[in-house]
Scaffold this active site. Sequence first.
Site, PDB file in Angstrom:
ATOM      1  N   GLY A  15       4.884   6.733  -1.366  1.00 61.80           N
ATOM      2  CA  GLY A  15       6.143   6.009  -1.431  1.00 61.80           C
ATOM      3  C   GLY A  15       7.165   6.342  -0.367  1.00 61.80           C
ATOM      4  N   GLY A  16       6.771   7.038   0.693  1.00 53.93           N
ATOM      5  CA  GLY A  16       7.730   7.410   1.726  1.00 53.93           C
ATOM      6  C   GLY A  16       8.415   6.212   2.368  1.00 53.93           C
TER       7      GLY A  16
ATOM      8  CG  ASP B 105      -1.674   2.841  -3.362  1.00 52.55           C
ATOM      9  OD1 ASP B 105      -1.244   2.965  -2.203  1.00 52.55           O
ATOM     10  OD2 ASP B 105      -2.832   3.169  -3.698  1.00 52.55           O
TER      11      ASP B 105
ATOM     12  CB  CYS C  25      -1.053   6.648  10.623  1.00 54.42           C
ATOM     13  SG  CYS C  25      -2.278   6.931   9.335  1.00 54.42           S
TER      14      CYS C  25
ATOM     15  CG  ASP D 127       1.233   2.497   6.126  1.00 50.14           C
ATOM     16  OD1 ASP D 127       0.346   2.469   6.998  1.00 50.14           O
ATOM     17  OD2 ASP D 127       1.882   3.529   5.858  1.00 50.14           O
TER      18      ASP D 127
ATOM     19  CB  CYS E 150      -0.924   0.002   1.210  1.00 54.21           C
ATOM     20  SG  CYS E 150      -1.913  -1.487   1.428  1.00 54.21           S
TER      21      CYS E 150
END
Length: 383
Positions: free
Chosen positions: A230-231, A247, A336, A283, A226
């Site tokens: 792209g961090g 993604d 998060c 994520d 996911c």
Amino acid sequence: MTPGARLQSAIEILDRILARQPAEQALTNWARGHRFAGSKDRAAIRDHVFDCIRCKRSFAHLGGRTDGRGLVLGLLRDAGTDPETLFTGEGYGPRKLAQDDMPDPAPMPRAVALDCPDWLLPELDRSLGANTDQVLLAMRHRAPVFLRVNEARATREQAAALLAADGIETRPVPLANTALEVTAQARRVRQSAAFADGLIELQDAASQAVIAALPDISGAKVLDYCAGGGGKALAMAARGADVTAHDADAARMKDLPERAARAGVQIACCARPEGVFDLVLADVPCSGSGAWRRAPEGKWALTPDRLAQLRTLQQEILAKAWAHVRPGGCLAYATCSLLDVENDLAVACFATTIGGRSPSNTLNLTPLDGGDGFFGSLIHKAI
């Protein structure tokens, strides 16, 4: 612009947001119609607007009304500023105070004081326990600006020195050995030599901590299932992994090739991943409750039905991602979120469906730890 004119602009923008226009769109539309406003004016107005969104319930209580004017009145009263000094009706500022601009005389309920939806507070109490009030009070304030140092190109000390040469002050963050917090001149970061040369990226410290908690991935074949912007894919590539990014909405990855080139790493982007990997990172889409300091609109948009939909989606993604984990490899689940139903309980539920495997390396962070709220856990696949 005068301070009063900035407040009046914030009131007008907030009224658009309260009428269901997205905050970024409302700010952009306002800026296009007010090209005379300088960069400092726009930055100050933006800060006012997002402060009011974060604290919508408590500011409305202090302002005595629920429109943009009430929120800005609450903003001033919360800061200890007498609104009469700025609500003068002069210089394009807000009109003078009237009887309906007085604070709500009733005691402020707990959920209002904590700027939390009523339905969500019991869920947060279950998840955070005795820390609930402290966490939610921290969420009422702006998040720090964090940078991730690109390990492939510089040490944290080298990056900090180069930033300092451009007048950007930073300090190291204990959450991850790649993390720096910007303490002065944050708005210069994207114009800095360190950014242009790929030595740094903007990334929350807790997000970096999740990647730091992964096992050794140097030379490993990794799938970021996911990937979004792209961090995390960039962070894993900087640690020496062979990264493939995917993604469900490929458009989210459109800037990733350029970012990877700037960072000096290679990342393959794919619309449909094939085969198996040493590690798969999921994520997953979530409530975003750990990042509501940065994206406060999400706090007020979340509903019980939407949370239930997200929980179902998370299990579906875990099942799909698990299929790409090689025997002996592992699945890294991340959110998060501050909510147990999206974190520990979600991992436990999935572990049960695949044979009761116990998760490991669990990381459960809140803003009290310094960054955003973030959760991470590993599930290993048997050989």
